[in-house]
Design an enzyme around this catalytic site. Structure first.
Site, short mmCIF file in Angstrom:
data_model
loop_
_atom_site.label_atom_id
_atom_site.label_comp_id
_atom_site.label_asym_id
_atom_site.label_seq_id
_atom_site.Cartn_x
_atom_site.Cartn_y
_atom_site.Cartn_z
N THR A 46 0.83 -1.21 0.00
CA THR A 46 0.00 0.00 0.00
C THR A 46 0.86 1.26 0.00
O THR A 46 0.57 2.21 -0.74
CB THR A 46 -0.96 0.00 1.20
OG1 THR A 46 -1.81 -1.17 1.12
CG2 THR A 46 -1.82 1.24 1.21
N LYS A 51 -7.99 -0.56 -6.06
CA LYS A 51 -7.85 -1.86 -5.39
C LYS A 51 -9.14 -2.62 -5.66
O LYS A 51 -10.16 -2.37 -5.02
CB LYS A 51 -7.61 -1.70 -3.90
CG LYS A 51 -7.47 -3.04 -3.19
CD LYS A 51 -6.45 -2.99 -2.08
CE LYS A 51 -6.24 -4.38 -1.50
NZ LYS A 51 -5.07 -4.44 -0.62
N ALA A 60 -4.07 -8.14 -3.42
CA ALA A 60 -4.31 -8.50 -2.02
C ALA A 60 -3.34 -9.60 -1.64
O ALA A 60 -3.32 -10.66 -2.27
CB ALA A 60 -5.75 -8.96 -1.83
N GLY A 61 -2.51 -9.37 -0.62
CA GLY A 61 -1.56 -10.38 -0.20
C GLY A 61 -0.53 -10.69 -1.26
O GLY A 61 -0.10 -9.81 -2.00
#
Length: 205
Positions: free
Chosen positions: A16, A32, A101-102
């Site tokens: 981020t 996102k 994400a991740g």
């Protein structure tokens, strides 16, 4: 319009903050598509608070999930199935920073993974690497997966301070391109983001 998919070698490696720096440096839009853990806040809000330019547009998430867990698990808790078809690129004439994400192989559902979105959006992959015990293995496995599966691999961003031997082991593997190196700040603010953004070599993007 250039698109960059920001992924990492794992969770909490600084995607981020790196996304904020690149958004500021390139005066890009930010998106996102899948956000889990909204009970702890949204990454888009974090990036928005750190940006100084007035050009960047922040596009709404397609999926907002409450639980701070893998998207497929967070979605299941809300009786939702994440459908890739619903993930449609926002229209913009600016460059676009897309934050995943991740890590690469975090599941979206029973058949799709987060990294699949990079191909779906025809986006170049930027891999964020953080220094911790095991980061060499995690980084080289991630790089190998991207190369073996024919992703548009832009290069890596080193986030934090690296022992020189660790750095060499990562960078020398397949002569991977280092796009930028950023320090870690305890509480990043606009000034920190702006300072790091000014150091980005835009010729690498």
């Amino acid at each position: 319009m250039k698109r960059y998919f920001i992924t990492g070698i794992g969770t909490n490696v600084g995607k981020t903050i790196v996304s904020a720096i690149l958004t500021e440096a390139l005066k890009a839009d930010y998106w996102k598509p899948v956000q889990s853990g909204t009970i702890e806040g949204k990454d888009s809000d974090t990036v928005k608070q750190l940006i100084s330019n007035t050009t960047s547009v922040f596009h709404p998430e397609t999926y907002l999930l409450k639980e701070p867990a893998s998207p497929h698990l967070a979605a299941k808790k809300e009786n939702i199935v994440i459908n890739k078809v619903k993930l449609q690129l926002p229209y913009t004439s600016n460059s676009l920073i897309i934050e995943g994400a991740g890590g690469l192989l975090v599941p979206l559902n029973n058949t799709d993974y987060v990294i699949d979105l990079a191909k779906q959006f025809n986006a170049a992959v930027v891999l964020v690497v953080n220094s911790y015990l095991g980061c060499i293995n995690h980084t080289l496995l991630s790089i190998e997966y991207l190369l073996q599966n024919n992703y548009r691999f832009q290069g890596i961003i080193l986030n934090g301070t690296f022992d020189e031997e660790v750095r060499s082991a990562i960078v020398n593997y397949k002569q991977v391109k280092v796009l930028a190196e950023f320090p870690i700040e305890g509480k990043p603010d606009k000034r920190f983001i702006s300072t790091q953004a000014s150091k980005v070599n835009k010729d690498l993007f």
